[in-house]
Design an enzyme around this catalytic site. Structure first.
Site, short mmCIF file in Angstrom:
data_model
loop_
_atom_site.label_atom_id
_atom_site.label_comp_id
_atom_site.label_asym_id
_atom_site.label_seq_id
_atom_site.Cartn_x
_atom_site.Cartn_y
_atom_site.Cartn_z
N THR A 96 -0.71 4.46 11.62
CA THR A 96 0.61 4.41 11.00
C THR A 96 1.62 4.29 12.13
O THR A 96 1.77 5.22 12.92
CB THR A 96 0.89 5.69 10.18
OG1 THR A 96 -0.10 5.79 9.17
CG2 THR A 96 2.26 5.63 9.53
N LYS A 171 4.13 1.43 3.47
CA LYS A 171 3.71 2.83 3.61
C LYS A 171 4.92 3.73 3.90
O LYS A 171 5.07 4.78 3.28
CB LYS A 171 2.66 2.98 4.73
CG LYS A 171 2.33 4.46 4.91
CD LYS A 171 1.12 4.81 5.67
CE LYS A 171 1.06 6.34 5.73
NZ LYS A 171 -0.04 6.88 6.44
#
Ligand code: NAD
Length: 295
Positions: A96, A171
């Protein structure tokens, strides 16, 4: 079955690599720390001397690294993956990270004739172990199609969000909604307590009214109404407050870069920063209600 190089065998990367081995792939791993390498070898994997070494000898490279600077270093640095991989190699970064880094690495990969996907996950360590992660993927359609069998060995839901960086964008936007909504639900329960309103009553009413949202009905921050929520086990994570803070800060970085103001996203990042600063980094993010109550 594919020859896969896996870089970053930490809390998430190691169980993901083990699931690739279980699915029959030949997996070679690399990590700067030896712990994951030993476990990978013990489970039928092999190890490489560097990320570049793996890239030169793999059809597919998967990376699971802490942050954007690590991803840039491993892909773009001297002796990085982009320089070492043969044209046609498929690169999948599941870390991420910030959208800008994801796009910069994808652009460098494309120039070299490599296919690249950003594929951050949700589902945490439990999902990585069980092979039930959700992959939110950005990059070209053809690369997405090629990656399907590999991602399916590590996850259950695989969604294509758009071009390069779209996986990271989706995300952090989702997690910004989640961070803000968890604070909103928590504030409502704290106020209800002070107003003498029973928490189950608030749950029953709001979950069927316009206050309904995932933070309330699936992950309720007070014990009782949703037995599976971390509130019932002293806010044992789940998804840690530190991870939520990381994603909210990534969302703020992206908002700044795009010239967008997200006042509630900024406030959520600030509140989670204060909560984490109280020594609560490892507790579930729904524990923010403890902070709002002043505990
Ligand atoms: P981690 O710190 O446990 O693992 C990262 C691994 O990368 C470590 O083993 C580290 O030694 C290795 N590493 C760092 N720099 C390296 C380099 N230059 N070359 C090779 N290896 C290197 O982190 P994690 O919990 O596995 O998370 C990985 C990523 O997944 C992060 O971006 C995180 O935000 C994301 N993520 C984590 C979770 C979670 O619940 N842990 C959930 C969703 C997403």
């Amino acid at each position: 079955m594919a020859r896969i190089g896996f870089v970053g065998l930490g809390n998430m990367g190691l169980p993901m690599a083990l699931n690739l081995i279980k699915a029959g792939h030949a997996v070679a791993g690399y990590d700067v720390s030896p712990a994951g390498l030993e476990k990978l070898k013990a489970s039928g994997g092999s190890t490489g001397k560097s990320a570049a070494d793996l890239a030169a000898n793999s059809e597919i490279v998967v990376t699971m690294l802490p942050a954007g600077k690590d991803v840039r270093a491993v892909y773009l640095g001297d002796g990085g993956i982009v320089a070492a991989a043969k044209p046609g190699t498929l690169l999948i970064d599941s870390s991420t990270i910030d959208v800008e880094s994801a796009r910069a690495v994808a652009e460098a990969a494309e120039k070299k004739g490599l296919e690249m996907l950003d594929a951050p996950v949700s589902g945490g360590v439990g999902g990585a172990q069980a092979g039930t992660l959700t992959f939110i993927v950005g990059g070209p359609e053809a690369a997405f199609a090629k990656a399907q069998p590999v991602l399916a060995a590590m996850g259950k839901n695989i969604v294509h969000a758009g071009g390069a960086g779209a996986g990271q964008a989706a995300k952090i936007c989702n997690n910004m909604i989640l961070g803000i909504s968890m604070i909103a639900v928590s504030e409502a329960f704290v106020l209800a307590e002070k107003l003498g309103l029973d928490k189950q009553k608030l749950f029953d009413i709001a979950s069927k009214a316009s206050g309904q949202c995932w933070s309330l009905t699936s992950y309720c921050p007070v014990p009782g109404p949703v037995p599976a929520s971390p509130a019932n086990r002293d806010y044992q994570a789940g998804f840690t407050a530190a991870m939520m803070l990381k994603d909210l800060r990534l969302a703020q970085d992206a908002a700044r870069a795009a010239g967008v103001t997200t006042p509630l996203g900024a406030e959520a990042a600030s509140l989670y920063g204060l909560y984490v600063g109280q020594g609560e980094a490892g507790r579930d993010f729904s524990g923010i209600i403890r902070f709002l109550r002043g505990i």
